[in-house]
Design an enzyme around this catalytic site. Structure first.
Site, mmCIF file in Angstrom:
data_model
loop_
_atom_site.group_PDB
_atom_site.id
_atom_site.type_symbol
_atom_site.label_atom_id
_atom_site.label_comp_id
_atom_site.label_asym_id
_atom_site.label_seq_id
_atom_site.Cartn_x
_atom_site.Cartn_y
_atom_site.Cartn_z
ATOM 1 N N LYS A 65 0.755 -1.305 0.026
ATOM 2 C CA LYS A 65 -0.050 0.067 -0.151
ATOM 3 C C LYS A 65 0.911 1.208 0.096
ATOM 4 C CE LYS A 65 -1.580 1.775 3.887
ATOM 5 N NZ LYS A 65 -1.256 3.228 4.226
ATOM 6 N N ASN A 66 1.761 1.220 0.609
ATOM 7 C CA ASN A 66 2.685 2.578 1.034
ATOM 8 C C ASN A 66 3.558 2.837 -0.235
ATOM 9 O OD1 ASN A 66 1.627 2.977 3.188
ATOM 10 N ND2 ASN A 66 3.208 2.498 4.724
ATOM 11 N N ARG A 136 -4.053 10.800 4.171
ATOM 12 C CA ARG A 136 -2.926 11.755 4.374
ATOM 13 C C ARG A 136 -1.733 11.700 3.192
ATOM 14 N NH1 ARG A 136 -0.110 14.305 8.702
ATOM 15 N NH2 ARG A 136 1.952 13.938 8.332
ATOM 16 N N CYS A 160 -3.128 13.163 13.868
ATOM 17 C CA CYS A 160 -3.923 12.133 13.705
ATOM 18 C C CYS A 160 -3.877 11.179 14.990
ATOM 19 C CB CYS A 160 -3.180 11.105 12.500
ATOM 20 S SG CYS A 160 -1.595 10.586 13.087
ATOM 21 N N ARG A 165 1.815 14.695 13.145
ATOM 22 C CA ARG A 165 2.617 14.412 11.819
ATOM 23 C C ARG A 165 2.893 15.753 10.921
ATOM 24 N NH1 ARG A 165 0.723 8.906 10.760
ATOM 25 N NH2 ARG A 165 2.136 8.915 8.940
ATOM 26 N N PRO A 166 4.002 16.356 11.466
ATOM 27 C CA PRO A 166 4.267 17.665 10.596
ATOM 28 C C PRO A 166 4.786 17.039 9.440
ATOM 29 C CG PRO A 166 6.256 16.902 12.477
ATOM 30 C CD PRO A 166 4.927 15.968 12.552
ATOM 31 N N ILE A 167 4.818 18.117 8.344
ATOM 32 C CA ILE A 167 5.437 18.006 7.050
ATOM 33 C C ILE A 167 6.478 18.952 6.671
ATOM 34 C CG2 ILE A 167 3.359 16.530 6.304
ATOM 35 C CD1 ILE A 167 2.779 19.102 4.460
ATOM 36 N N ASP A 168 6.779 19.681 7.922
ATOM 37 C CA ASP A 168 7.737 20.807 7.450
ATOM 38 C C ASP A 168 9.052 20.567 6.782
ATOM 39 O OD1 ASP A 168 8.450 19.072 9.904
ATOM 40 O OD2 ASP A 168 10.123 20.117 10.357
ATOM 41 N N ASP A 348 5.303 0.476 11.980
ATOM 42 C CA ASP A 348 3.748 -0.119 11.653
ATOM 43 C C ASP A 348 3.655 -1.490 12.052
ATOM 44 O OD1 ASP A 348 3.362 2.324 10.592
ATOM 45 O OD2 ASP A 348 3.724 1.602 8.498
ATOM 46 N N ILE A 370 9.300 6.500 16.806
ATOM 47 C CA ILE A 370 8.750 7.160 15.850
ATOM 48 C C ILE A 370 7.558 8.032 15.975
ATOM 49 C CG2 ILE A 370 8.296 7.224 13.033
ATOM 50 C CD1 ILE A 370 10.977 5.789 13.720
ATOM 51 N N ARG A 440 -8.510 0.290 5.351
ATOM 52 C CA ARG A 440 -7.524 1.122 4.568
ATOM 53 C C ARG A 440 -6.388 0.612 3.856
ATOM 54 N NH1 ARG A 440 -5.406 5.491 8.183
ATOM 55 N NH2 ARG A 440 -4.068 5.368 6.383
HETATM 56 C C1 UD1 Z 1 5.218 6.594 6.340
HETATM 57 C C2 UD1 Z 1 4.201 5.582 6.197
HETATM 58 C C3 UD1 Z 1 3.679 5.055 7.694
HETATM 59 C C4 UD1 Z 1 4.840 4.665 8.537
HETATM 60 C C5 UD1 Z 1 5.819 5.857 8.673
HETATM 61 C C6 UD1 Z 1 7.044 5.629 9.317
HETATM 62 C C7 UD1 Z 1 3.153 5.728 4.161
HETATM 63 C C8 UD1 Z 1 2.193 6.346 3.464
HETATM 64 N N1 UD1 Z 1 3.114 5.852 5.558
HETATM 65 O O1 UD1 Z 1 4.664 7.744 7.135
HETATM 66 O O2 UD1 Z 1 2.833 3.771 7.429
HETATM 67 O O3 UD1 Z 1 4.249 4.600 9.918
HETATM 68 O O4 UD1 Z 1 6.284 6.142 7.290
HETATM 69 O O5 UD1 Z 1 7.726 4.458 8.916
HETATM 70 O O6 UD1 Z 1 4.185 5.496 3.610
HETATM 71 N N2 UD1 Z 1 8.386 14.058 10.693
HETATM 72 C C9 UD1 Z 1 8.860 15.316 10.873
HETATM 73 N N3 UD1 Z 1 8.680 16.282 9.623
HETATM 74 C C10 UD1 Z 1 8.355 15.851 8.338
HETATM 75 C C11 UD1 Z 1 7.978 14.526 8.301
HETATM 76 C C12 UD1 Z 1 8.034 13.694 9.314
HETATM 77 O O7 UD1 Z 1 9.045 15.880 11.950
HETATM 78 O O8 UD1 Z 1 8.142 16.692 7.720
HETATM 79 C C13 UD1 Z 1 8.640 13.004 11.579
HETATM 80 C C14 UD1 Z 1 7.355 12.283 11.848
HETATM 81 O O9 UD1 Z 1 6.699 13.059 12.953
HETATM 82 C C15 UD1 Z 1 7.769 11.104 12.464
HETATM 83 C C16 UD1 Z 1 9.056 10.762 11.759
HETATM 84 O O10 UD1 Z 1 9.717 11.812 11.076
HETATM 85 O O11 UD1 Z 1 8.336 11.370 13.620
HETATM 86 C C17 UD1 Z 1 8.771 9.710 10.583
HETATM 87 O O12 UD1 Z 1 7.741 10.179 9.826
HETATM 88 P P1 UD1 Z 1 7.575 9.783 8.253
HETATM 89 O O13 UD1 Z 1 8.517 8.655 7.919
HETATM 90 O O14 UD1 Z 1 7.355 10.931 7.523
HETATM 91 O O15 UD1 Z 1 5.934 9.043 8.145
HETATM 92 P P2 UD1 Z 1 5.201 9.203 6.908
HETATM 93 O O16 UD1 Z 1 5.800 9.413 5.715
HETATM 94 O O17 UD1 Z 1 4.050 10.179 7.238
#
Ligand code: UD1
Length: 473
Positions: A65-66, A136, A160, A165-168, A348, A370, A440
Site C-alpha cells: 500500500k505505501n 494523508r 492523527c 505528523r508535521p510535514i515541515d 507499523d 517514531i 484502509r
Molecule cells: C510513512 C508510512 C507510515 C509509517 C511511517 C514510518 C506511508 C504512506 N506511510 O508515514 O505507514 O508509519 O512512514 O515508517 O508510507 N517528521 C517530521 N517532519 C516531517 C515529516 C516527518 O518531523 O516533515 C517526523 C514524523 O513526525 C515522525 C518521523 O518523522 O516522527 C517519521 O515520519 P515519516 O517517515 O515521514 O512518516 P510518513 O511518511 O508520514
C-alpha cells in the site's frame, strides 16, 4: 479515543476527527449528505471473531500500500499512459485514485490489481480537502504536481490518532528546490518559475519527505542530493518506478539519494513490490495463535527485522525465495523492542508484536521511537485481559496465559489489525468496531484469515452477528 457508530450518529455535526492520518484514522464527522450515508454504512461494519484456532495454511500477500500511494502520485508526472500491476485493492489506494480523477487524471481499472492512468489532461493543480482528510498520503500529489507543472495546491494534512505528523521537511525540500511555499486557508500552495537542483539534509528520517522531494527533484533542472533519507523498500520502489519512466535517481535504499533532473517522463509498465507490513501482520498472527503459516509472494529481505524478532520470541522462521514460513509450536517468550526507521524494527509492526508479547512468558519492554501516540490501542487490549503499563513512549507488557474475547474498537489501521490478531488468539468471541481503518490497508483481510482456518466474519448488523454466534456455537 475510539468512536463507534452511535458516537457518530449522536455527534454528526461535531468534528469526530475520525480522520486525517498516516496509518491512523480516516474521516471527519462534519460533512453530511452522501459521505454521511457512506460513513454510516462503513461504521456499521464489524469483524466478529471466535478465537482459539491456530492459523494454518498459506496466504498470498498483496502489493505494498505505501509503495502504491507514492507510485500512483508519481504516475501523474508523465502525459503518457502508465500501467501499474500488483496494485492493492484497499481503501487508501482507491481514495487516491479518486483524488487523481478529480483533477483530470483518466483512470482505467484493467482488473482488480492492474490500473492504467493517463495524466495528459490534468485541468487542476488544486486537490480538494475531501481527499486529504481521508488519506494523508495525498500529500504526495504536491511533489508530483510541483515537479511536473511547477505548481500545486494541496490541503495541509492534520494530526492523527498516532500523534502529531508535521510535514515541515517536505516543505523545506520544496523550498530548497526553488519553490515558494505558503500556507493559506489550510492549503499548501507551492509554486516555482523553475525548480533547480539542491543539496537537502533531512533533520529526521522521513519516508514521506524523502519520496515527495525525490518526485519534485526528478523534474527539477540540475542535480539534487538528499541526505539522511529514509531507506524503506517503498522509497526504493517509488525511485525504481520513476526511473522506469525515465527519471535519473541513484542511491535509493541508502541514506543519500542523488537525482539528476529530467525534462520529461514517459510511459512505463510497472509491478509494485509486496506489502511487508501485511506480510508481517500474518506472521505475527501465526505466532500469536500458535499456528503454522506460509506467507507467500513476499521479499524475505524486507522482513528481516520482523523475522529476527519472531525467532527471538521462540518461533521457527524458514525463508524461501519469495515466501516465509512461521511455525509457533511452544509458548512465546518475552523480549525488548525499539521501533526505528528501516532496516530497524518498523513502527507499523509495533502493535502486532505487542499483541504477541501480551501472551508471552515474562515481561517485555517496547519502545516507540517514531510516533508519539502509538499505544492507544493498549486500553482495548487490556479489555481482553492483557497486562500492560504505558509510560510515555514505552509499554511494559507482562505476558498472560490467555486473552478473552470482548467488544473492542480499532483505533487506527495497524493497531486495528493487531487487535484482530488478539481476537484470533483469545478465548471466546470478540467484536471489533471501526474496521474501516483496517480496510484502509488490508485487502480481503477476513477472507485471507478464514482461508487459514480463522473463524472471522465481516458483519453489517446485529442480525448477521447473531447468525455468526449461532453458527460457531
Ligand atoms: C510513512 C508510512 C507510515 C509509517 C511511517 C514510518 C506511508 C504512506 N506511510 O508515514 O505507514 O508509519 O512512514 O515508517 O508510507 N517528521 C517530521 N517532519 C516531517 C515529516 C516527518 O518531523 O516533515 C517526523 C514524523 O513526525 C515522525 C518521523 O518523522 O516522527 C517519521 O515520519 P515519516 O517517515 O515521514 O512518516 P510518513 O511518511 O508520514
Amino acid at each position: 479515543m475510539c468512536y463507534t457508530y452511535n458516537d457518530f450518529l449522536s455527534s454528526a455535526t461535531g468534528d469526530l476527527c475520525l480522520g486525517a492520518s498516516g496509518e491512523g484514522a480516516a474521516f471527519s464527522g462534519r460533512e453530511m449528505g452522501e459521505e454521511y450515508k457512506y460513513l454510516q454504512r462503513c461504521l456499521m461494519e464489524q469483524y466478529i471473531v471466535r478465537g482459539g484456532n491456530p492459523l494454518v495454511g498459506e496466504v498470498e500477500i498483496s502489493g505494498a500500500k505505501n509503495a502504491a500511494l507514492g507510485i500512483l502520485a508519481a504516475a501523474i508526472m508523465t502525459d503518457d499512459t502508465v500501467r501499474i500491476e500488483n496494485m492493492p485493492d484497499v481503501r487508501d489506494t482507491n481514495v487516491l485514485l479518486e483524488a487523481m480523477e478529480s483533477i483530470g487524471v483518466v483512470v482505467n481499472r484493467v482488473d482488480r490489481h492492474t490500473v492504467e492512468t493517463n495524466s495528459a489532461h490534468i485541468g487542476e493543480v488544486s486537490v480538494d480537502y475531501e481527499y486529504i482528510k481521508k488519506i494523508r498520503a495525498s500529500y504526495y500529489l504536491i511533489g508530483a504536481l510541483l515537479g511536473k507543472y511547477k505548481e500545486a495546491e494541496v490541503p495541509l494534512p492534520g494530526g492523527c490518532n498516532i500523534g502529531s505528523r508535521p510535514i515541515d521537511l517536505h516543505l523545506k525540500g520544496f523550498r530548497a528546490l526553488g519553490a515558494s511555499v505558503t500556507i493559506r486557508n489550510g492549503f499548501i500552495i507551492a509554486k516555482a518559475e523553475h525548480l533547480h537542483g539542491s543539496r537537502i539534509y533531512l533533520d529526521t528520517v522521513s519516508v514521506g519527505a524523502t519520496i515527495n522531494i525525490m518526485m519534485a527533484a526528478s523534474m527539477a533542472e540540475g542535480y539534487t542530493v538528499i541526505e539522511n533519507c529514509a531507506r524503506e523498500p517503498h522509497v526504493v520502489d517509488v525511485a525504481n518506478f520513476l526511473n522506469s519512466m525515465g527519471a535519473n535517481i541513484r542511491g535509493a535504499g541508502t541514506d543519500v539519494i542523488r537525482i539528476r533532473g529530467v525534462a520529461k517522463l514517459h510511459h512505463t509498465d510497472y509491478s509494485i513490490i509486496p506489502d511487508q507490513i501485511e506480510a508481517g501482520t500474518f506472521m505475527f498472527a501465526a505466532a500469536a495463535t500458535k499456528g503454522d503459516v506460509m506467507v507467500k509472494n513476499i521479499i524475505p529481505k524486507h522482513l528481516e527485522a520482523t523475522s529476527a524478532k519472531l525467532m527471538e520470541i521462540g518461533c521457527e522462521v524458514e525463508e524461501f525465495d519469495s515466501a516465509v514460513r512461521v511455525v509457533a509450536s511452544k509458548r512465546l517468550t518475552s523480549t525488548n523492542v525499539k521501533t526505528s526507521p528501516y532496516p530497524g524494527y518498523p513502527t507499523d509492526m509495533q502493535p502486532q508484536i505487542c499483541v504477541a508479547l501480551s501472551l508471552a512468558q515474562g515481561t517485555s519492554i517496547v519502545t516507540e521511537s517514531i510516533f508519539e501516540n502509538r499505544f492507544k490501542y493498549m486500553d482495548e487490549l487490556a479489555r481482553m485481559g492483557a497486562v500492560a503499563r504505558v509510560e510515555g513512549n514505552t509499554a511494559i507488557i507482562t505476558g498472560v496465559d490467555r486473552l478473552m474475547g470482548a467488544r473492542i474498537c480499532a483505533p487506527d489501521l495497524r493497531a486495528g489489525a493487531a487487535l484482530v490478531i488478539a481476537a484470533l488468539a483469545a478465548e471466546g468471541i470478540t467484536t471489533i468496531d471501526d474496521i474501516v481503518y483496517i480496510q484502509r490497508g488490508y485487502e480481503k483481510f477476513d477472507e485471507k484469515l478464514r482461508s487459514l482456518g480463522a473463524e472471522i466474519e465481516l458483519v453489517h448488523d446485529d442480525k448477521e452477528a447473531r447468525k455468526f454466534r449461532f453458527r460457531v456455537g
